[in-house]
Write a protein that holds these residues in place. Structure first.
Motif, short mmCIF file in Angstrom:
data_model
loop_
_atom_site.label_atom_id
_atom_site.label_comp_id
_atom_site.label_asym_id
_atom_site.label_seq_id
_atom_site.Cartn_x
_atom_site.Cartn_y
_atom_site.Cartn_z
N GLN A 61 39.49 36.94 38.24
CA GLN A 61 38.55 36.84 39.35
C GLN A 61 38.95 35.74 40.33
O GLN A 61 38.89 35.93 41.54
N SER A 64 42.01 36.87 42.23
CA SER A 64 41.66 37.93 43.17
C SER A 64 41.06 37.35 44.45
O SER A 64 41.40 37.77 45.55
N LYS A 68 42.72 37.47 48.16
CA LYS A 68 41.95 38.01 49.29
C LYS A 68 41.97 37.03 50.47
O LYS A 68 42.24 37.41 51.61
#
Length: 108
Positions: A61, A64, A68
């Motif tokens: 997480q 990620s 992004k």
């Protein structure tokens, strides 16, 4: 540690709509706000340290979210640099050096 602050800040104060419409400005606003909070609230500073540790340990997480932010930032940089007539072959930044250092450690 800066990305720990940004990751924690986005979890606390970030908005996906603002991130998509004006990524660099929104990330800047979140970063300023979380720095103010961390100065006054040690639990925010601790959460930022923990977020950064998760990132370094390869938490899916955390990685990620970092990816992004990185992708959106690079898209914006390309847009701005294009207006200036500047082009780059590669956008690697600090992450390049972390990956390279990990490769070297594996060889040792």
């Amino acid at each position: 540690m800066q990305f720990g602050l940004l990751g924690t800040g986005f979890q606390l104060f970030g908005y996906e709509e603002k991130l998509q419409s004006n990524p660099l400005q929104h990330l800047f606003e979140v970063y300023v706000q979380v720095n103010k909070e961390a100065a006054d609230d040690k639990s925010v500073a601790k959460a930022a340290q923990e977020f950064f540790q998760r990132l370094e340990l390869g938490d899916v997480q955390a990685l990620s979210l970092w990816q992004k932010f990185r992708d959106l930032s690079i898209e914006e940089y390309i847009r701005v640099y294009k207006r200036l007539g500047v082009y780059f072959d590669e956008y690697s930044g600090e992450s390049f050096y972390r990956e390279k250092s990990q490769e070297i450690l594996q060889l040792l």
